[in-house]
Each structure stands twice: as C-alpha cells, then as structure tokens.
Design a protein around this motif. Structure first.
Motif, PDB file in Angstrom:
ATOM      1  N   ARG A 176     120.388  -5.167   6.061  1.00  0.00           N
ATOM      2  CA  ARG A 176     121.227  -4.331   6.919  1.00  0.00           C
ATOM      3  C   ARG A 176     121.931  -5.210   7.938  1.00  0.00           C
ATOM      4  O   ARG A 176     121.599  -6.391   8.086  1.00  0.00           O
ATOM      5  CB  ARG A 176     120.368  -3.312   7.670  1.00  0.00           C
ATOM      6  CG  ARG A 176     119.651  -2.306   6.793  1.00  0.00           C
ATOM      7  CD  ARG A 176     118.873  -1.385   7.711  1.00  0.00           C
ATOM      8  NE  ARG A 176     118.089  -0.379   7.034  1.00  0.00           N
ATOM      9  CZ  ARG A 176     118.526   0.811   6.683  1.00  0.00           C
ATOM     10  NH1 ARG A 176     119.769   1.157   6.895  1.00  0.00           N
ATOM     11  NH2 ARG A 176     117.717   1.686   6.120  1.00  0.00           N
TER      12      ARG A 176
ATOM     13  N   ASP B 122     121.559   2.197  10.370  1.00  0.00           N
ATOM     14  CA  ASP B 122     122.288   0.949  10.166  1.00  0.00           C
ATOM     15  C   ASP B 122     122.721   0.791   8.698  1.00  0.00           C
ATOM     16  O   ASP B 122     121.920   1.003   7.781  1.00  0.00           O
ATOM     17  CB  ASP B 122     121.326  -0.186  10.566  1.00  0.00           C
ATOM     18  CG  ASP B 122     122.033  -1.506  10.685  1.00  0.00           C
ATOM     19  OD1 ASP B 122     123.270  -1.513  10.693  1.00  0.00           O
ATOM     20  OD2 ASP B 122     121.324  -2.529  10.759  1.00  0.00           O
ATOM     21  N   GLU B 123     123.951   0.412   8.476  1.00  0.00           N
ATOM     22  CA  GLU B 123     124.517   0.341   7.120  1.00  0.00           C
ATOM     23  C   GLU B 123     123.737  -0.622   6.201  1.00  0.00           C
ATOM     24  O   GLU B 123     123.388  -1.732   6.605  1.00  0.00           O
ATOM     25  CB  GLU B 123     125.961  -0.154   7.243  1.00  0.00           C
ATOM     26  CG  GLU B 123     126.728  -0.157   5.949  1.00  0.00           C
ATOM     27  CD  GLU B 123     127.965  -1.059   6.036  1.00  0.00           C
ATOM     28  OE1 GLU B 123     128.463  -1.435   4.981  1.00  0.00           O
ATOM     29  OE2 GLU B 123     128.387  -1.394   7.162  1.00  0.00           O
ATOM     30  N   ILE B 124     123.489  -0.181   4.946  1.00  0.00           N
ATOM     31  CA  ILE B 124     122.797  -1.045   3.982  1.00  0.00           C
ATOM     32  C   ILE B 124     123.826  -1.947   3.320  1.00  0.00           C
ATOM     33  O   ILE B 124     124.801  -1.467   2.756  1.00  0.00           O
ATOM     34  CB  ILE B 124     122.072  -0.208   2.901  1.00  0.00           C
ATOM     35  CG1 ILE B 124     121.030   0.708   3.543  1.00  0.00           C
ATOM     36  CG2 ILE B 124     121.415  -1.107   1.863  1.00  0.00           C
ATOM     37  CD1 ILE B 124     120.378   1.689   2.578  1.00  0.00           C
ATOM     38  N   ARG B 125     123.597  -3.259   3.381  1.00  0.00           N
ATOM     39  CA  ARG B 125     124.554  -4.195   2.770  1.00  0.00           C
ATOM     40  C   ARG B 125     124.156  -4.609   1.365  1.00  0.00           C
ATOM     41  O   ARG B 125     124.991  -4.857   0.521  1.00  0.00           O
ATOM     42  CB  ARG B 125     124.659  -5.452   3.628  1.00  0.00           C
ATOM     43  CG  ARG B 125     125.350  -5.169   4.940  1.00  0.00           C
ATOM     44  CD  ARG B 125     125.358  -6.414   5.764  1.00  0.00           C
ATOM     45  NE  ARG B 125     126.405  -6.361   6.754  1.00  0.00           N
ATOM     46  CZ  ARG B 125     126.564  -7.273   7.668  1.00  0.00           C
ATOM     47  NH1 ARG B 125     125.761  -8.319   7.700  1.00  0.00           N
ATOM     48  NH2 ARG B 125     127.529  -7.182   8.546  1.00  0.00           N
TER      49      ARG B 125
ATOM     50  N   ASN C 226     118.141   5.599   4.756  1.00  0.00           N
ATOM     51  CA  ASN C 226     119.138   5.955   5.770  1.00  0.00           C
ATOM     52  C   ASN C 226     118.571   6.887   6.829  1.00  0.00           C
ATOM     53  O   ASN C 226     119.029   6.882   7.970  1.00  0.00           O
ATOM     54  CB  ASN C 226     120.371   6.584   5.114  1.00  0.00           C
ATOM     55  CG  ASN C 226     121.226   5.516   4.446  1.00  0.00           C
ATOM     56  OD1 ASN C 226     121.218   4.361   4.873  1.00  0.00           O
ATOM     57  ND2 ASN C 226     121.944   5.883   3.404  1.00  0.00           N
TER      58      ASN C 226
ATOM     59  N   ASP D 181     116.592  -6.202   8.814  1.00  0.00           N
ATOM     60  CA  ASP D 181     116.264  -6.118   7.393  1.00  0.00           C
ATOM     61  C   ASP D 181     114.882  -5.485   7.187  1.00  0.00           C
ATOM     62  O   ASP D 181     114.071  -5.422   8.112  1.00  0.00           O
ATOM     63  CB  ASP D 181     116.309  -7.513   6.764  1.00  0.00           C
ATOM     64  CG  ASP D 181     117.698  -8.123   6.840  1.00  0.00           C
ATOM     65  OD1 ASP D 181     118.657  -7.345   7.013  1.00  0.00           O
ATOM     66  OD2 ASP D 181     117.824  -9.360   6.753  1.00  0.00           O
TER      67      ASP D 181
END
Ligand SMILES: Cc1cc2nc3c(=O)[nH]c(=O)nc-3n(C[C@H](O)[C@H](O)[C@H](O)COP(=O)(O)OP(=O)(O)OC[C@H]3O[C@@H](n4cnc5c(N)ncnc54)[C@H](O)[C@@H]3O)c2cc1C
Ligand code: SF4
Ligand code: SF4
Ligand code: SF4
Length: 401
Positions: free
Chosen positions: A230, A207-210, A202, A234
């Motif tokens: 993400r 960017d949010e981790i999916r 992070n 990626d």
C-alpha cells in the motif's frame, strides 16, 4: 454441444469457447466465482468442435518417456526476490524474448484481477512473476497464441497444467515454435474469494492497494507470506494468520475440478514442469540460502538443451528425475475435498465479509504464536522437526505446506 452436468468435469480452460466456429459459447461466472461455458443454443450448428477440444473429455493415456531434472536458482537477485521460488520461469522467458518471441502468463489488470496476457519485452516480465493463488481468466489467449504461431513467432505459454492441456487441445496440431511451461498446481482458488478478500483488506485500511504478492519472501522463501503493498503501510501475513491463505490450504475456496484433477501426472505434454524446492539441502548445499529454488522437470530433449543454455541466468544442478519427484503429492494427487466448502460459499455470498472471515478464520493469540514459531523454526532450519509439534497443536484442521 458442450454441457456441464458435473462441475468437476470442467476446469474452465475456455478451449471450447475459443474453438467454436459460431462464437456462440460464453464463459459465465457461477455463485462461487468460477467460469463455466454456456452455449447459446439458437446459434449452435451442432458441429461438435467444442467437445473435441475439451481436455477433460479427451484425456490422453499417460505414457512414460525419458525425462531430465534440475534444481535451479536465478543469478539475478532482484528477479529471484520477485519470483515464487528460484526464478526458473523468468530465465526461460528471457531466452524466448531474446529470440524475438512472445511470452504468455498470468498477471494483474489495473483492478488487480488475474488474467492471462502476453508480453514482448523483458521489462514487462515482472507481471508474471510470483504465483497468483486465484484462477486466471484465459480470455482469448489461446486464439492470440495461435495467431502468433501461424505468423512464425516463437511463443512461450505458461500456466497451470489444465490451461496448457486446454491450449494444446485447442491448437489440435504441434507447433515447433511453441514452448510450454506448467506450474505444479495444488489447486486454484475462486476469483470471488479474491474479490471478497480485497474488500476485506479495504475495510481494514482505506489506503490504496498497489500490489499483492501471494508468495512474497518477506520472511524468507520458506515461510509463505501474503504481502499487500500500500501507499502507507504494507501487510505481511502468512499461512497461519492470513484468511485468504487459510481458506486456500483448507480447500474451502478452490474449484470443484481440482478435487478430481485430470492433469496431475509425471509424464506431461509440456516442455517443462516447474515447482517449489523446499528440500534443496537434499540436492545442492550452495543454493540452500532461503532465497528460493525451483525444481524443473524437462519432458523433451529440446527442453533439456534449452535449460543447459541458461547458465548465464541460472545456477543449475542436475538431479535424477526419480529423486526430484519423490514424495511430491501435488504433482500426482488431487487435493482432498472439504466438507465445509458448500456452507463457506453460501456464507461468503450472504454474510458481510468481515463476519464471514471471523467465522471461518478467527485470529487468536495461538495463530499469532504459530506464525512466529514457524518463521523462526524456518530461519533456524529446524522446521521439519518442529512440524510434528505443530501437527499436534493444529490437529488436521488446516492443511499447511
Ligand atoms: C495456483 C498455483 C498453485 C501452485 N501450487 C503449487 C504446489 O502445490 N506445489 C508447488 O511446489 N508449487 C506450486 N505452484 C508453483 C510455484 O508456486 C511456482 O510457480 C513455481 O515454483 C515456479 O516458480 P518460479 O520462481 O520459477 O517462477 P515465477 O517467477 O514465480 O513464475 C510464476 C509462473 O506462474 C504462472 N502463474 C502465476 N499465477 C498463475 C495462475 N493463477 N494461473 C496460472 N499460472 C500462473 C506465471 O504465468 C508464471 O509462469 C503453484 C502455482 C500456482 C499458480
Ligand atoms: S457444437 Fe459447434 S457451434 Fe455448437 S457450441 Fe459447440 S462448437 Fe459451437
Ligand atoms: S474444460 Fe475447458 S474445454 Fe472443457 S468444457 Fe470446460 S472450459 Fe470448455
Ligand atoms: S488442480 Fe488441476 S484442475 Fe485445478 S487448477 Fe490445477 S491443474 Fe487445473
């Protein structure tokens, strides 16, 4: 009552916690991020159940019996792509679900913490696919398993061999409607290390981790790749360049019980033992396509019958049990201790994560070149030959698969 004097003597299976009639044992995280039981002595009635169900305190003598062995590859290409190796687990799990059963395995919660949970439909099986290289929290899954079994539901329980021996010990009697599959386990890294790794990711990118796949096939099966998915961009780094995988294979981040693992053996109390097949060329040329193959050792005749029933799901090649286990150190031998481990955990707790990772896993041009060389030698099928050259460059500082 249970009391842990030496951390090597507790694998964290939680059998004691779930078996305690007074519910007075709690799993408490230590400063390395691993869970250990702690007894609330004021409630304890000294019944000794916790000690009776502990799989480490009650080790059974290994006895030989007839086994059968197979190398297998899932025919569904998307299942195969998501699986760590050949997707054997998914095929067995699908069969159990088709019988109206329940499947337990290690999956993520909403915050990407790894814990044992169950699914009842095929669409949810993806949760358990792909090895999570972090110790899974067992929670109350043994208790839930027992409830399902007592109601007559078929259950498939998957996990590391210490978790399954913990379950069998907790159940204290055999159930015909229970199936078990254990993954051969190098060792289990710390959940604290995984939290720090996510913190590090992070910091590198907001960017949010999916999703995180520890064994993604982005560069093919043979090059173990950590992929972080993400929204925007990626991340795909391998065992040469990713700090998490480097810590794991250097044995810096793993549980003390793994250095003295009591569950590494050939003859296991599970139905199936499954693991990677990186030498498929020795068994079956048709499966040698860099998409992944699983080695399966069946410990019971019912397991053999089940596997042979899975031809709709799997390409299957029977091999000799002696040949399949030949040279498989991870099956029988605990990993070697690492001198830097204590200092590493001290630094992990005290230093900013970026500094700590920079200290232990600096990323140099050499690492980046190694990554490319390993990817390409794997693709060209000359990796084993080139490995000796790698060893000379690396020395023995990082143990890599
Ligand atoms: C921590 C760990 C270390 C491993 N080390 C080795 C090794 O040294 N050598 C080797 O050949 N194979 C190792 N494996 C096994 C290997 O990675 C594959 O799981 C195996 O080849 C089966 O692949 P598959 O494609 O059939 O199943 P997949 O679809 O990949 O199924 C994954 C299975 O693993 C279970 N699982 C995933 N993560 C965990 C976890 N954290 N704890 C408990 N269970 C989990 C799931 O419940 C599921 O049953 C390891 C697996 C784990 C989890
Ligand atoms: S001795 Fe009995 S009551 Fe005490 S902690 Fe163990 S299981 Fe619980
Ligand atoms: S190994 Fe399992 S049962 Fe034994 S003390 Fe540890 S958590 Fe409890
Ligand atoms: S190495 Fe042994 S103790 Fe460690 S997680 Fe694997 S099975 Fe459990």
């Amino acid at each position: 009552m249970i009391s842990i004097k030496n951390k090597e003597d507790c694998c964290g299976c939680s059998a004691c916690v779930q078996a305690c009639p007074k519910k007075c044992i709690e799993m408490i995280e230590d400063n390395e991020g691993f869970l250990y039981p702690q007894v609330g002595a004021s409630l304890c009635i000294d019944c000794g159940v916790c000690e009776k169900v502990c799989p480490i305190k009650n080790q059974k003598i290994e006895q030989s019996f007839k086994q059968t062995a197979y190398v297998v590859q899932n025919k569904d290409l998307s299942v195969l792509r998501e699986s760590t190796s050949g997707g054997a687990f998914s095929a067995i799990a699908c069969w159990v679900l088709k019988q109206g059963g329940v499947v337990f395995g290690a999956g993520y919660d909403d915050n990407l913490n790894v814990l044992h949970q169950y699914v009842e439909d095929e669409r949810s099986l993806f949760k358990f696919r792909n090895s999570k290289y972090v110790q899974s929290k067992i929670g109350t899954s043994f208790l839930q398993t027992k409830e399902f079994l007592q109601k007559g539901r078929m259950v498939l329980f998957s996990g590391t061999s210490c978790q399954i021996e913990g379950l069998l010990s907790y159940l204290r009697k055999p159930y015909e409607n229970l199936w078990t599959v254990d993954v051969v386990c190098h060792a289990c890294p710390s959940p604290l290390m995984f939290r720090k790794y996510k913190e590090w990711l992070n910091l590198k990118c907001a960017d949010e981790i999916r999703n995180i796949a520890f064994r993604d096939k982005h560069y093919g099966y043979k090059y173990s790749t950590m992929s972080v998915f993400r929204k925007e961009k990626d991340y795909h780094e391998g065992i040469d360049t990713d700090p998490y995988l480097r810590a794991f294979f250097r044995h810096l981040s793993i549980r003390p019980s793994c250095f003295n693992c009591a569950f590494k053996k050939i003859y296991r109390p599970t139905d199936f033992t499954i693991w990677d097949c990186f030498d498929v060329e020795n068994f079956c040329k048709e499966m040698d396509n860099d998409r992944g193959v699983t080695k399966v050792l069946c410990h019971s005749s019912r397991a053999q019958s089940l596997i042979l029933n899975l031809r709709d799901y799997l390409s299957i090649c029977e091999v000799s049990p002696e040949k399949i286990i030949e040279g498989e150190k991870e099956l029988v031998k605990p990993v070697a201790p690492c001198d830097e481990r204590t200092q590493f955990f001290k630094d992990l707790n005290e230093m900013p994560v970026e500094e700590c990772f920079e200290k232990y896993f600096p990323l140099t041009m050499r690492h980046r070149i190694e990554k490319q060389v390993r990817i390409w030698t794997n693709r060209l099928g000359i990796y084993k030959f080139a490995k000796n050259v790698f060893k000379k460059i690396n020395g023995n500082r990082e143990v890599k698969r």
